[in-house]
Design a protein around this motif. Structure first.
Motif, PDB file in Angstrom:
ATOM      1  N   TYR A  11     -14.502 -37.576   5.554  1.00 51.80           N
ATOM      2  CA  TYR A  11     -13.760 -38.122   4.409  1.00 51.80           C
ATOM      3  C   TYR A  11     -14.226 -37.405   3.155  1.00 51.80           C
ATOM      4  O   TYR A  11     -15.286 -36.776   3.137  1.00 51.80           O
ATOM      5  N   VAL A  12     -13.413 -37.495   2.100  1.00 49.59           N
ATOM      6  CA  VAL A  12     -13.798 -36.959   0.791  1.00 49.59           C
ATOM      7  C   VAL A  12     -13.524 -38.043  -0.243  1.00 49.59           C
ATOM      8  O   VAL A  12     -12.435 -38.605  -0.291  1.00 49.59           O
ATOM      9  N   TYR A  13     -14.542 -38.330  -1.042  1.00 50.95           N
ATOM     10  CA  TYR A  13     -14.522 -39.400  -2.029  1.00 50.95           C
ATOM     11  C   TYR A  13     -14.755 -38.799  -3.408  1.00 50.95           C
ATOM     12  O   TYR A  13     -15.534 -37.859  -3.541  1.00 50.95           O
ATOM     13  N   ALA A  14     -14.085 -39.304  -4.422  1.00 48.53           N
ATOM     14  CA  ALA A  14     -14.266 -38.804  -5.792  1.00 48.53           C
ATOM     15  C   ALA A  14     -14.521 -39.966  -6.730  1.00 48.53           C
ATOM     16  O   ALA A  14     -13.918 -41.032  -6.593  1.00 48.53           O
ATOM     17  N   THR A  31     -17.780 -36.336  -2.947  1.00 49.26           N
ATOM     18  CA  THR A  31     -18.668 -36.593  -1.820  1.00 49.26           C
ATOM     19  C   THR A  31     -17.922 -36.339  -0.521  1.00 49.26           C
ATOM     20  O   THR A  31     -16.851 -36.908  -0.303  1.00 49.26           O
ATOM     21  N   LEU A  32     -18.494 -35.482   0.305  1.00 47.21           N
ATOM     22  CA  LEU A  32     -17.981 -35.188   1.632  1.00 47.21           C
ATOM     23  C   LEU A  32     -18.863 -35.926   2.628  1.00 47.21           C
ATOM     24  O   LEU A  32     -20.072 -35.710   2.657  1.00 47.21           O
ATOM     25  N   GLY A  33     -18.271 -36.800   3.409  1.00 48.19           N
ATOM     26  CA  GLY A  33     -18.996 -37.496   4.463  1.00 48.19           C
ATOM     27  C   GLY A  33     -18.500 -37.002   5.810  1.00 48.19           C
ATOM     28  O   GLY A  33     -17.302 -37.066   6.091  1.00 48.19           O
ATOM     29  N   LYS A  77     -20.355 -26.617   6.479  1.00 47.28           N
ATOM     30  CA  LYS A  77     -21.212 -27.669   7.048  1.00 47.28           C
ATOM     31  C   LYS A  77     -21.160 -27.621   8.569  1.00 47.28           C
ATOM     32  O   LYS A  77     -20.113 -27.370   9.162  1.00 47.28           O
ATOM     33  N   PHE A  78     -22.316 -27.923   9.181  1.00 43.66           N
ATOM     34  CA  PHE A  78     -22.462 -27.844  10.627  1.00 43.66           C
ATOM     35  C   PHE A  78     -22.966 -29.150  11.234  1.00 43.66           C
ATOM     36  O   PHE A  78     -23.056 -29.261  12.447  1.00 43.66           O
ATOM     37  N   TYR A  79     -23.320 -30.130  10.392  1.00 39.65           N
ATOM     38  CA  TYR A  79     -23.948 -31.361  10.856  1.00 39.65           C
ATOM     39  C   TYR A  79     -23.336 -32.580  10.180  1.00 39.65           C
ATOM     40  O   TYR A  79     -22.806 -32.482   9.069  1.00 39.65           O
ATOM     41  N   CYS A  80     -23.469 -33.731  10.813  1.00 39.88           N
ATOM     42  CA  CYS A  80     -23.083 -34.987  10.174  1.00 39.88           C
ATOM     43  C   CYS A  80     -23.974 -35.209   8.959  1.00 39.88           C
ATOM     44  O   CYS A  80     -25.127 -34.771   8.928  1.00 39.88           O
ATOM     45  N   GLY A  81     -23.445 -35.872   7.957  1.00 40.47           N
ATOM     46  CA  GLY A  81     -24.224 -36.164   6.762  1.00 40.47           C
ATOM     47  C   GLY A  81     -23.318 -36.454   5.588  1.00 40.47           C
ATOM     48  O   GLY A  81     -22.089 -36.458   5.712  1.00 40.47           O
ATOM     49  N   ILE A  82     -23.942 -36.694   4.441  1.00 39.44           N
ATOM     50  CA  ILE A  82     -23.223 -36.963   3.203  1.00 39.44           C
ATOM     51  C   ILE A  82     -23.657 -35.904   2.199  1.00 39.44           C
ATOM     52  O   ILE A  82     -24.851 -35.719   1.957  1.00 39.44           O
ATOM     53  N   TYR A  83     -22.674 -35.199   1.634  1.00 40.25           N
ATOM     54  CA  TYR A  83     -22.931 -34.072   0.748  1.00 40.25           C
ATOM     55  C   TYR A  83     -22.123 -34.254  -0.533  1.00 40.25           C
ATOM     56  O   TYR A  83     -20.953 -34.624  -0.480  1.00 40.25           O
TER      57      TYR A  83
END
Length: 127
Positions: A112-115, A34-36, A70-76
């Motif tokens: 941040y990046v979460y796994a 997850t990329l936030g 990515k160009f915008y704030c968000g969770i991917y």
């Protein structure tokens, strides 16, 4: 043991590489990455990739997984399938930034990046 945050929330102003993270018991598993993105300046992009290593020294020629730019704030979120790559013992995050307007201004992202192991949030019903 794989820490949940491959990259804790950080403010970055240039391309970079995160710390190496040992997979431990998550070796050879299906992971959800997850990329936030929490902060961004207009007219810039962020590309985040995850690289794997057998020994923590050699990171190969290609990433194991890459988030689309990515160009915008968000969770991917994306999947990282290590089932066919059980030799991978370490992973790390790498990022590239670009800015296409306002010459001279430095890009800036908060992210941040979460796994986590796929299915780790699923609970079984108790009868």
């Amino acid at each position: 043991m794989l820490p949940n945050f491959l990259l804790p929330e950080s403010i970055a102003r240039a391309d970079g590489v995160g710390p190496e993270c040992a997979l431990g018991s998550k070796r050879g598993k299906l992971l959800v990455l997850t990329l936030g993105i929490t902060r961004i300046i207009e007219q810039e992009s962020l590309e985040v990739s995850v690289w794997g290593s057998v020994d923590g020294e050699n990171w190969g020629l290609r990433p194991l997984a890459t988030f689309p730019p990515k160009f915008y704030c968000g969770i991917y979120s994306i999947l990282l399938n290590l089932v066919s790559r059980p030799e991978i013992a370490y992973i790390r995050v790498q990022w590239r930034m670009s800015r296409w307007s306002k010459a001279g201004e430095t890009p800036m992202f908060g992210f941040y990046v979460y796994a986590e192991e796929s299915g780790s949030r699923v609970r079984t019903a108790v009868a």
